[in-house]
Scaffold this active site. Structure first.
Site, PDB file in Angstrom:
ATOM      1  CG  HIS A 256      -2.123   0.879   1.014  1.00  0.00           C
ATOM      2  ND1 HIS A 256      -2.100   2.231   1.207  1.00  0.00           N
ATOM      3  CD2 HIS A 256      -3.362   0.573   0.553  1.00  0.00           C
ATOM      4  CE1 HIS A 256      -3.280   2.726   0.895  1.00  0.00           C
ATOM      5  NE2 HIS A 256      -4.058   1.747   0.491  1.00  0.00           N
ATOM      6  CG  ASP A 307      -8.259  -4.258  -3.523  1.00  0.00           C
ATOM      7  OD1 ASP A 307      -9.483  -4.086  -3.632  1.00  0.00           O
ATOM      8  OD2 ASP A 307      -7.427  -3.349  -3.673  1.00  0.00           O
TER       9      ASP A 307
HETATM   10  C1  LIG Z   1      -0.536  -0.561  -3.909  1.00  0.00           C
HETATM   11  C2  LIG Z   1       0.746  -0.264  -4.666  1.00  0.00           C
HETATM   12  C3  LIG Z   1       0.360   0.222  -6.056  1.00  0.00           C
HETATM   13  C4  LIG Z   1       1.509   0.814  -3.938  1.00  0.00           C
HETATM   14  O1  LIG Z   1       2.517   1.177  -4.794  1.00  0.00           O
HETATM   15  P1  LIG Z   1       3.756   2.137  -4.462  1.00  0.00           P
HETATM   16  O2  LIG Z   1       3.555   2.862  -3.198  1.00  0.00           O
HETATM   17  O3  LIG Z   1       3.968   2.931  -5.701  1.00  0.00           O
HETATM   18  O4  LIG Z   1       4.900   1.111  -4.222  1.00  0.00           O
HETATM   19  P2  LIG Z   1       5.815   0.475  -5.347  1.00  0.00           P
HETATM   20  O5  LIG Z   1       4.971  -0.166  -6.412  1.00  0.00           O
HETATM   21  O6  LIG Z   1       6.789   1.508  -5.783  1.00  0.00           O
HETATM   22  O7  LIG Z   1       6.504  -0.652  -4.511  1.00  0.00           O
HETATM   23  C5  LIG Z   1       7.605  -0.448  -3.633  1.00  0.00           C
HETATM   24  C6  LIG Z   1       8.426  -1.747  -3.594  1.00  0.00           C
HETATM   25  O8  LIG Z   1       7.630  -2.794  -3.036  1.00  0.00           O
HETATM   26  C7  LIG Z   1       7.417  -3.819  -4.003  1.00  0.00           C
HETATM   27  N1  LIG Z   1       5.998  -4.183  -3.977  1.00  0.00           N
HETATM   28  C8  LIG Z   1       4.940  -3.339  -3.758  1.00  0.00           C
HETATM   29  N2  LIG Z   1       3.807  -4.010  -3.822  1.00  0.00           N
HETATM   30  C9  LIG Z   1       4.136  -5.290  -4.089  1.00  0.00           C
HETATM   31  C10 LIG Z   1       3.387  -6.464  -4.270  1.00  0.00           C
HETATM   32  N3  LIG Z   1       2.059  -6.431  -4.209  1.00  0.00           N
HETATM   33  N4  LIG Z   1       4.023  -7.626  -4.515  1.00  0.00           N
HETATM   34  C11 LIG Z   1       5.376  -7.671  -4.588  1.00  0.00           C
HETATM   35  N5  LIG Z   1       6.145  -6.580  -4.430  1.00  0.00           N
HETATM   36  C12 LIG Z   1       5.540  -5.411  -4.186  1.00  0.00           C
HETATM   37  C13 LIG Z   1       7.728  -3.181  -5.353  1.00  0.00           C
HETATM   38  O9  LIG Z   1       8.091  -4.129  -6.315  1.00  0.00           O
HETATM   39  C14 LIG Z   1       8.825  -2.248  -4.979  1.00  0.00           C
HETATM   40  O10 LIG Z   1      10.001  -2.989  -4.819  1.00  0.00           O
HETATM   41  P3  LIG Z   1      11.430  -2.394  -5.320  1.00  0.00           P
HETATM   42  O11 LIG Z   1      11.624  -1.162  -4.464  1.00  0.00           O
HETATM   43  O12 LIG Z   1      12.361  -3.500  -5.056  1.00  0.00           O
HETATM   44  O13 LIG Z   1      11.240  -2.063  -6.762  1.00  0.00           O
HETATM   45  C15 LIG Z   1       1.604  -1.531  -4.770  1.00  0.00           C
HETATM   46  O14 LIG Z   1       1.896  -2.011  -3.477  1.00  0.00           O
HETATM   47  C16 LIG Z   1       0.980  -2.601  -5.623  1.00  0.00           C
HETATM   48  O15 LIG Z   1       1.128  -2.560  -6.858  1.00  0.00           O
HETATM   49  N6  LIG Z   1       0.274  -3.588  -4.996  1.00  0.00           N
HETATM   50  C17 LIG Z   1      -0.431  -4.581  -5.759  1.00  0.00           C
HETATM   51  C18 LIG Z   1      -1.724  -4.016  -6.295  1.00  0.00           C
HETATM   52  C19 LIG Z   1      -2.754  -3.835  -5.229  1.00  0.00           C
HETATM   53  O16 LIG Z   1      -2.990  -4.729  -4.410  1.00  0.00           O
HETATM   54  N7  LIG Z   1      -3.419  -2.665  -5.252  1.00  0.00           N
HETATM   55  C20 LIG Z   1      -4.491  -2.354  -4.326  1.00  0.00           C
HETATM   56  C21 LIG Z   1      -4.111  -1.239  -3.414  1.00  0.00           C
HETATM   57  S1  LIG Z   1      -5.337  -1.004  -2.152  1.00  0.00           S
END
Ligand SMILES: CC(C)(COP(=O)(O)OP(=O)(O)OC[C@H]1O[C@@H](n2cnc3c(N)ncnc32)[C@H](O)[C@@H]1OP(=O)(O)O)[C@@H](O)C(=O)NCCC(=O)NCCS
Length: 371
Positions: A256, A307
């Site tokens: 998140h 989710d």
């Molecule tokens: C929610 C979300 C978009 C937040 O994104 P964010 O704050 O931009 O964080 P990032 O996508 O930059 O992730 C930061 C790090 O954690 C990792 N990470 C984040 N969510 C992850 C996941 N669900 N599974 C595996 N790794 C994850 C990323 O790969 C990244 O790693 P790195 O620094 O080695 O590249 C992200 O956690 C995600 O894509 N989750 C899956 C989708 C989801 O469940 N969305 C619903 C949100 S309520």
């Protein structure tokens, strides 16, 4: 000027609707845990719009208004029949909500009174159009909404054509309470950006639905269920998830932007997933979910978000997976419209700047001279 990727940590609005402070989510200052345990979704919608919990007569009034507005124009339903087979359910919802504006004579009336009425109307009509879409898609006739019952009850009734079990109504109602608002999430921000141009409430909600559709936001609940279906059994969880983690692929339903120590909504949905499993006499989806959580949290430190357990809950309620994100919208439209009304109250155009990284000092070259 330097850009902050994803606007992380940027405070873009003042709001008194919901807050996330030190990992605690509140709606109008009331902890989501209390609301999840005690409030109905109708009370929560009222709370988000009015800043206070309703009295019994105010609540009765709102439920009556929902009943009055829930039916949608026949031409809107006729439009749903024209959508191509296999249309994406969120694309369909985005289109039908946009079309509702065309049938609302006061769509462009920007008075506070009219905008509040449209907020209530949108909340009443979204469950109707999602259920109608699902039935038409399945070759069935839509079912007219009932009067005098809650949104969760009415939605399940319109979807199945049967009186829902009390336990199903309560589970759906709690899911709606948990999804109702979430500060400046991507779809709410999209809604606020749209209406800050003084565009109408339907445009704001249509923008929000477009943003919610994406798998990094609301689309994650459906993506979780796709993953659970792909895994298929408890034994397959470990190799499947290990492979994803080894390949640095994202596991949907984890992580998140704001919560780093866990999403406070997830525990309620986890409990609900366990209870529905016990009730159905099949714990497979719950146990698979727990095992996935153990692996992802154990190895990556990432916690499940709202989710993750929604997926198993909705499936155990008999809801097809492509309706999961539309159900999120049925709930979140309360929050979107509360934010839209708040934006109108103290509006300023939302227009940030970009950190330009393209070429400079270029000149126009006539087409004949371009190589
Ligand atoms: C929610 C979300 C978009 C937040 O994104 P964010 O704050 O931009 O964080 P990032 O996508 O930059 O992730 C930061 C790090 O954690 C990792 N990470 C984040 N969510 C992850 C996941 N669900 N599974 C595996 N790794 C994850 C990323 O790969 C990244 O790693 P790195 O620094 O080695 O590249 C992200 O956690 C995600 O894509 N989750 C899956 C989708 C989801 O469940 N969305 C619903 C949100 S309520």
């Amino acid at each position: 000027m330097t850009a902050t990727k994803g606007l992380e940590g940027i405070v873009a609005a003042k709001s008194s609707i919901s807050s996330i402070i030190d990992g605690v989510l509140t709606y109008q200052g009331i902890n989501i845990d209390e609301l999840a345990e005690q409030a109905t979704f109708e009370e929560v919608a009222y709370l988000l719009w009015h800043g206070k919990l309703p009295t019994q007569s105010e609540l009765d009034g709102l439920i009556a208004q929902f009943g009055e507005y829930a039916a949608v124009p026949a031409d809107v339903i006729a439009g749903l029949r024209l959508y191509p087979k296999g249309s994406n359910s969120m694309a369909a919802l985005r289109t039908v909500v946009s079309s509702l504006a065309l049938f609302d004579g006061e769509a462009n009336d920007m008075s506070g009174e009219s905008n509040y009425r449209k907020a209530v109307k949108l909340q009443a009509q979204l469950p109707t159009v999602v259920a109608a879409y699902a039935r038409i898609r399945d070759g069935k006739e839509p079912i007219a909404p009932k009067k005098g019952v809650g949104i969760a009850h009415n939605f399940l009734y319109m979807l199945t054509g049967e009186e829902p079990a009390q336990v199903a109504i309560e589970a759906m109602d709690k899911a709606l309470v948990l999804h109702a608002d979430h500060e400046l999430n991507a779809s709410t921000f999209a809604a606020r950006v749209t209406v800050a141009t003084l565009s109408d409430i339907y445009s704001g909600v249509t923008s929000a639905i477009g943003a919610l559709k994406g798998p990094l936001h609301g689309g994650a609940n459906e993506a979780v269920m796709v993953m659970l279906d792909e895994i298929g059994s408890l034994e397959n969880v470990e190799p499947f998830i290990q492979n994803k983690l080894n390949n640095k692929e994202k596991v949907m339903g984890f992580g998140h932007r704001v919560y780093k120590n866990g999403d406070p909504r997830a525990k309620h949905l986890m409990q609900m997933s366990r209870q529905l499993g016990e009730l159905n006499g099949d714990m497979t989806l719950y146990e698979m979910s727990i095992k996935i959580e153990d692996l992802v949290t154990g190895q990556k430190g990432l916690k499940p978000n709202v989710d993750f357990y929604s997926a198993s809950c909705y499936t155990m309620l008999g809801i097809p997976r492509d309706l999961f994100t539309p159900i999120f919208a049925i709930s979140r439209v309360s929050g979107w419209t509360a934010h839209i009304l708040e934006q109108y109250q103290d509006n300023r155009l939302i227009r940030p700047r970009a950190d330009y990284v393209g070429p400079v000092d270029q000149h126009y070259v006539p087409i004949a001279k371009r190589g």
